[in-house]
Design a protein around this motif. Structure first.
Motif, PDB file in Angstrom:
ATOM      1  N   TRP A 194       0.693  -1.266   0.017  1.00 48.90           N
ATOM      2  CA  TRP A 194       0.011   0.134   0.057  1.00 48.90           C
ATOM      3  C   TRP A 194       0.675   1.287   0.009  1.00 48.90           C
ATOM      4  O   TRP A 194       0.309   2.269  -0.438  1.00 48.90           O
ATOM      5  N   THR A 195       2.045   1.229   0.561  1.00 52.40           N
ATOM      6  CA  THR A 195       2.918   2.468   0.598  1.00 52.40           C
ATOM      7  C   THR A 195       3.616   2.714  -0.730  1.00 52.40           C
ATOM      8  O   THR A 195       4.197   3.833  -0.681  1.00 52.40           O
ATOM      9  N   ASP A 196       3.740   1.655  -1.511  1.00 55.41           N
ATOM     10  CA  ASP A 196       4.217   1.984  -2.760  1.00 55.41           C
ATOM     11  C   ASP A 196       3.874   3.128  -3.731  1.00 55.41           C
ATOM     12  O   ASP A 196       2.824   3.313  -3.883  1.00 55.41           O
ATOM     13  N   THR A 197       4.953   3.915  -4.090  1.00 56.61           N
ATOM     14  CA  THR A 197       4.546   4.959  -4.943  1.00 56.61           C
ATOM     15  C   THR A 197       5.224   5.119  -6.347  1.00 56.61           C
ATOM     16  O   THR A 197       5.068   5.842  -7.131  1.00 56.61           O
ATOM     17  N   ARG A 198       5.256   3.629  -7.207  1.00 53.34           N
ATOM     18  CA  ARG A 198       5.957   3.517  -8.180  1.00 53.34           C
ATOM     19  C   ARG A 198       4.968   4.111  -9.426  1.00 53.34           C
ATOM     20  O   ARG A 198       5.314   4.128 -10.635  1.00 53.34           O
ATOM     21  N   ALA A 199       3.608   4.104  -9.201  1.00 56.96           N
ATOM     22  CA  ALA A 199       2.374   4.444  -9.990  1.00 56.96           C
ATOM     23  C   ALA A 199       2.413   5.905 -10.323  1.00 56.96           C
ATOM     24  O   ALA A 199       1.247   6.249 -10.968  1.00 56.96           O
ATOM     25  N   GLN A 200       2.917   6.663  -9.688  1.00 58.36           N
ATOM     26  CA  GLN A 200       2.942   7.978  -9.601  1.00 58.36           C
ATOM     27  C   GLN A 200       2.858   8.703 -11.212  1.00 58.36           C
ATOM     28  O   GLN A 200       1.879   9.509 -11.284  1.00 58.36           O
ATOM     29  N   ASP A 201       3.495   8.220 -12.120  1.00 63.04           N
ATOM     30  CA  ASP A 201       3.275   8.937 -13.661  1.00 63.04           C
ATOM     31  C   ASP A 201       2.282   8.376 -13.924  1.00 63.04           C
ATOM     32  O   ASP A 201       1.442   9.073 -14.519  1.00 63.04           O
ATOM     33  N   LEU A 202       1.794   7.175 -13.740  1.00 63.62           N
ATOM     34  CA  LEU A 202       0.446   6.613 -14.164  1.00 63.62           C
ATOM     35  C   LEU A 202      -0.654   7.558 -13.612  1.00 63.62           C
ATOM     36  O   LEU A 202      -1.796   7.624 -14.325  1.00 63.62           O
ATOM     37  N   VAL A 203      -0.653   7.649 -12.120  1.00 65.26           N
ATOM     38  CA  VAL A 203      -1.660   8.337 -11.787  1.00 65.26           C
ATOM     39  C   VAL A 203      -1.809   9.952 -12.333  1.00 65.26           C
ATOM     40  O   VAL A 203      -2.865  10.226 -12.498  1.00 65.26           O
ATOM     41  N   ARG A 204      -0.703  10.533 -12.653  1.00 68.23           N
ATOM     42  CA  ARG A 204      -0.717  11.926 -13.037  1.00 68.23           C
ATOM     43  C   ARG A 204      -1.461  11.784 -14.533  1.00 68.23           C
ATOM     44  O   ARG A 204      -2.243  12.453 -14.935  1.00 68.23           O
ATOM     45  N   ARG A 205      -1.201  10.523 -15.361  1.00 65.19           N
ATOM     46  CA  ARG A 205      -1.874  10.545 -16.632  1.00 65.19           C
ATOM     47  C   ARG A 205      -3.546  10.455 -16.267  1.00 65.19           C
ATOM     48  O   ARG A 205      -4.245  10.846 -17.000  1.00 65.19           O
ATOM     49  N   LEU A 206      -3.854   9.412 -15.422  1.00 61.47           N
ATOM     50  CA  LEU A 206      -5.261   9.265 -15.211  1.00 61.47           C
ATOM     51  C   LEU A 206      -6.043  10.579 -14.642  1.00 61.47           C
ATOM     52  O   LEU A 206      -6.856  10.505 -15.065  1.00 61.47           O
ATOM     53  N   LYS A 207      -5.192  11.315 -14.030  1.00 60.10           N
ATOM     54  CA  LYS A 207      -5.887  12.578 -13.390  1.00 60.10           C
ATOM     55  C   LYS A 207      -6.317  13.518 -14.734  1.00 60.10           C
ATOM     56  O   LYS A 207      -7.130  14.276 -14.535  1.00 60.10           O
ATOM     57  N   ASN A 208      -5.545  13.401 -15.757  1.00 58.75           N
ATOM     58  CA  ASN A 208      -5.787  13.919 -16.749  1.00 58.75           C
ATOM     59  C   ASN A 208      -6.888  13.458 -17.735  1.00 58.75           C
ATOM     60  O   ASN A 208      -7.635  14.178 -18.863  1.00 58.75           O
ATOM     61  N   ARG A 209      -7.241  12.470 -17.404  1.00 61.52           N
ATOM     62  CA  ARG A 209      -8.442  11.500 -18.309  1.00 61.52           C
ATOM     63  C   ARG A 209      -9.956  12.232 -18.005  1.00 61.52           C
ATOM     64  O   ARG A 209     -10.153  12.344 -16.760  1.00 61.52           O
ATOM     65  N   LEU A 210     -10.820  12.350 -18.849  1.00 59.32           N
ATOM     66  CA  LEU A 210     -11.996  12.825 -18.775  1.00 59.32           C
ATOM     67  C   LEU A 210     -12.801  12.194 -17.483  1.00 59.32           C
ATOM     68  O   LEU A 210     -12.835  11.033 -17.787  1.00 59.32           O
ATOM     69  N   GLY A 211     -13.410  12.851 -16.776  1.00 62.09           N
ATOM     70  CA  GLY A 211     -14.198  12.124 -15.635  1.00 62.09           C
ATOM     71  C   GLY A 211     -13.367  11.767 -14.290  1.00 62.09           C
ATOM     72  O   GLY A 211     -14.004  11.177 -13.406  1.00 62.09           O
ATOM     73  N   SER A 212     -12.105  11.987 -14.504  1.00 58.92           N
ATOM     74  CA  SER A 212     -11.331  11.752 -13.080  1.00 58.92           C
ATOM     75  C   SER A 212     -11.918  12.292 -11.879  1.00 58.92           C
ATOM     76  O   SER A 212     -11.870  11.796 -10.712  1.00 58.92           O
ATOM     77  N   SER A 213     -12.235  13.544 -11.957  1.00 60.37           N
ATOM     78  CA  SER A 213     -12.904  14.417 -10.898  1.00 60.37           C
ATOM     79  C   SER A 213     -14.137  13.535 -10.325  1.00 60.37           C
ATOM     80  O   SER A 213     -14.746  13.980  -9.271  1.00 60.37           O
ATOM     81  N   GLU A 214     -14.816  12.809 -10.993  1.00 59.51           N
ATOM     82  CA  GLU A 214     -16.266  12.293 -10.421  1.00 59.51           C
ATOM     83  C   GLU A 214     -15.821  10.776  -9.841  1.00 59.51           C
ATOM     84  O   GLU A 214     -16.836  10.426  -9.087  1.00 59.51           O
ATOM     85  N   LEU A 215     -14.785  10.368  -9.871  1.00 56.81           N
ATOM     86  CA  LEU A 215     -14.277   9.040  -9.366  1.00 56.81           C
ATOM     87  C   LEU A 215     -14.888   8.884  -7.695  1.00 56.81           C
ATOM     88  O   LEU A 215     -15.582   8.110  -7.044  1.00 56.81           O
ATOM     89  N   THR A 216     -14.455   9.881  -6.934  1.00 62.41           N
ATOM     90  CA  THR A 216     -14.422   9.936  -5.360  1.00 62.41           C
ATOM     91  C   THR A 216     -15.787   9.805  -4.997  1.00 62.41           C
ATOM     92  O   THR A 216     -16.217   9.282  -4.193  1.00 62.41           O
ATOM     93  N   SER A 217     -16.754  10.382  -5.788  1.00 62.89           N
ATOM     94  CA  SER A 217     -18.310  10.414  -5.558  1.00 62.89           C
ATOM     95  C   SER A 217     -18.920   8.981  -5.657  1.00 62.89           C
ATOM     96  O   SER A 217     -19.833   8.857  -5.324  1.00 62.89           O
ATOM     97  N   ARG A 218     -18.234   8.169  -6.172  1.00 62.34           N
ATOM     98  CA  ARG A 218     -18.662   6.886  -6.378  1.00 62.34           C
ATOM     99  C   ARG A 218     -18.024   5.785  -5.422  1.00 62.34           C
ATOM    100  O   ARG A 218     -18.794   5.034  -4.872  1.00 62.34           O
ATOM    101  N   CYS A 219     -16.755   5.856  -5.361  1.00 64.28           N
ATOM    102  CA  CYS A 219     -15.989   4.858  -4.886  1.00 64.28           C
ATOM    103  C   CYS A 219     -15.370   5.579  -3.290  1.00 64.28           C
ATOM    104  O   CYS A 219     -14.885   4.431  -2.589  1.00 64.28           O
ATOM    105  N   GLY A 220     -15.281   6.763  -3.270  1.00 60.89           N
ATOM    106  CA  GLY A 220     -14.910   7.302  -1.991  1.00 60.89           C
ATOM    107  C   GLY A 220     -13.424   7.592  -1.672  1.00 60.89           C
ATOM    108  O   GLY A 220     -13.037   8.174  -0.861  1.00 60.89           O
TER     109      GLY A 220
END
Length: 514
Positions: free
Chosen positions: A112-138
């Motif tokens: 859980w502490t691993d941060t290797r996916a940092q660049d991948l997460v950055r890409r995902l944040k730019n994907r359309l709809g990323s801001s709506e995820l939290t309201s579904r999964c928390g």
């Protein structure tokens, strides 16, 4: 006529599979520890920011702990037949992938502490709809949930990609992997997860407590190519199967909770308004918000507290701190401050205060409520006056400051200020840490005498499923003797002044990882 024989005394076993060790603890019906066996296992750090475990070693360590604890239990004159069932609690977001036909892990578990996916997460944040995820999964998009770990493996590990393309890939958090392997693997194919664990993947809808097809589509997960575990209640007499080996072969597994939910249950946080903080490797504060999820606007996670069946489902707000006890371990292992973690608190007590030192322990970024991925560990205020005791004290205080930040966010999100805080975990053994915590948050801190509350939570989930306890009201009297209460001893103004300095240091720790 001879008097009726007394009913046999019942016990419940709890597997506690944590980040640095596995344990098996046997509890009596009063919630007292009767027997325990613990084993540490290897921590694998292949690169900076990477953290792995060997999935097979997790299983071996659990099986060895079961055998070890039962042996000690029987040496006390008990019989293993008195153990009515077994519960599991586990590190949560840690991700395991395996071949569903062979049951063989395809890669090390990504912790859980691993941060290797940092660049991948950055890409995902730019994907359309990323801001709506939290309201579904928390959960917000970060390197922390399991989703980013799975996607990283699909992109970077040929064996995982191949299994996915062939449709034989199985994915799970540690609970799913343990239940699958402890049941004997592919032969029985018990493939389940409870909502407290499944809610940490980003694939589960918090309201329905089932997989959300829109979320899976957004992450581009093809469920015909990867098998996801069935989501089942946290307490159930049948769905988790039975142990296929160890001295408890044939014994039922009847409860499962992710470690932080288990600690809330172990602290009897069954009703809305109850909160606990676990000071472990990381630090996790859970606040029971009732039977409907509360979505945070202040940097907290929304999660499932427990699912004990229809009408007995509770949700929680959660604040997670990446570095808690591991900062103390860092002082011992990396800087040689003391020969053991237990003595760091004594070192901190050799000085009256932190001497103007603030240590932002952002070794892998800052979690709640800040969510600053590019922050790194930074020490401010060093002068020629600074001693090791000042740095030790500032290290312990870092966890207390972050806890205060989380509590303030919880009050804003829930509209209710907390009245008291129940605590457990290794760092809470330090009176200095607990007093500092009470001083900073301005409310009493309650520390139980028996602090194995995470494992106790797993035992409670398992015991409720088989009638060891009839209902949660039956649990009111357990683990209440010997509680220590720490009351605030400084003024609110003093606490605020210290906290402002901390917040300034947090802002200055940003951007180091870029």
């Amino acid at each position: 006529m001879s008097p009726a024989a007394a009913p046999p005394i019942s016990f419940v076993g709890a597997i506690d599979q944590g980040t640095t060790s596995s344990r098996f603890i046997i509890f009596n019906t009063k919630g007292e520890v009767v027997s325990v066996h613990q084993l540490e296992f290897e921590q694998i750090y292949p690169h900076s920011g990477w953290h792995e475990h060997n999935p097979e070693e997790l299983v071996f360590s659990v099986e060895a702990c079961i055998d070890g604890a039962v042996k000690k239990f029987e040496e006390q004159g008990h019989s293993k037949e008195q153990i009515k069932s077994v519960g599991i609690t586990n590190q949560r977001e840690t991700t395991v992938v395996w071949d569903k036909t062979t049951g063989k892990a395809l890669y090390n578990a990504i912790v859980w502490t691993d941060t290797r996916a940092q660049d991948l997460v950055r890409r995902l944040k730019n994907r359309l709809g990323s801001s709506e995820l939290t309201s579904r999964c928390g959960l917000p998009l970060s390197t922390y949930p399991s989703a980013s770990k799975l996607l990283w493996m699909l992109e970077n590990v040929p064996a995982v990609k191949d299994a996915y393309e062939r449709g034989v890939l199985a994915f799970g958090t540690v609970d799913t992997w343990l239940v699958y392997k402890l049941n004997g693997g592919p032969a029985r194919d018990v493939y389940v997860s409870d909502p407290t664990n499944a809610s940490r993947t980003m694939f589960m809808n918090l309201e329905t407590r089932d997989y959300d097809s829109d979320l899976l589509d957004w992450f581009r997960i093809d469920t015909s190519k990867v098998k996801l575990p069935k989501i089942v209640p946290s307490s159930d007499p049948e769905v988790y199967g039975t142990l296929a080996s160890t001295v408890l072969k044939g014994f039922k597994i009847t409860g499962c909770l992710g470690d932080q939910s288990a600690a809330l249950v172990g602290q009897k946080g069954f009703k809305p308004g109850r909160a606990k903080n676990t000071y472990g490797t990381g630090c996790f504060l859970l606040y029971n918000v009732g039977d409907k999820p509360v979505y945070s606007k202040h940097g907290l996670l929304s999660t499932v507290a427990f699912d004990f069946g229809p009408g007995e489902v509770m949700y929680a707000l959660e604040g997670s701190i990446a570095v808690g006890g591991s900062s103390v371990k860092f002082l011992v292992d990396n800087l040689g401050f003391s020969e053991s973690s237990a003595k760091v608190s004594a070192l901190a007590e050799t000085v009256e205060d932190n001497g103007g030192v603030t240590f932002v322990t952002a070794f892998s970024g800052l979690f709640a409520p800040y969510w600053i991925d590019d922050a790194r560990g930074t020490i401010f205020g060093l002068t020629a006056y600074t001693q090791r005791g000042h740095i030790a004290r500032a290290t312990l205080e870092a966890t207390c400051f972050q806890t205060k930040a989380i509590l303030e966010s919880m009050a804003k999100d829930s509209g209710k200020a907390l009245k008291e805080l129940a605590v457990d975990g290794g760092m809470c053994n330090s009176d200095l840490v607990m007093q500092t915590q009470a001083d900073l948050i301005g409310i009493p801190v309650e520390r139980p005498a028996m602090r194995e509350t995470t494992a106790l939570g797993a035992a409670i989930a398992a015991g409720l499923a088989v009638g060891v306890w009839e209902n949660v009201e039956d649990l009111n009297g357990i683990n209440v003797e010997g509680t220590t209460i720490f009351k605030p001893q400084i003024s609110e103004a003093d606490a605020s002044k210290q906290f402002e300095r901390w917040e300034k240091a947090v802002q200055m720790s940003k951007g180091w990882a870029n």
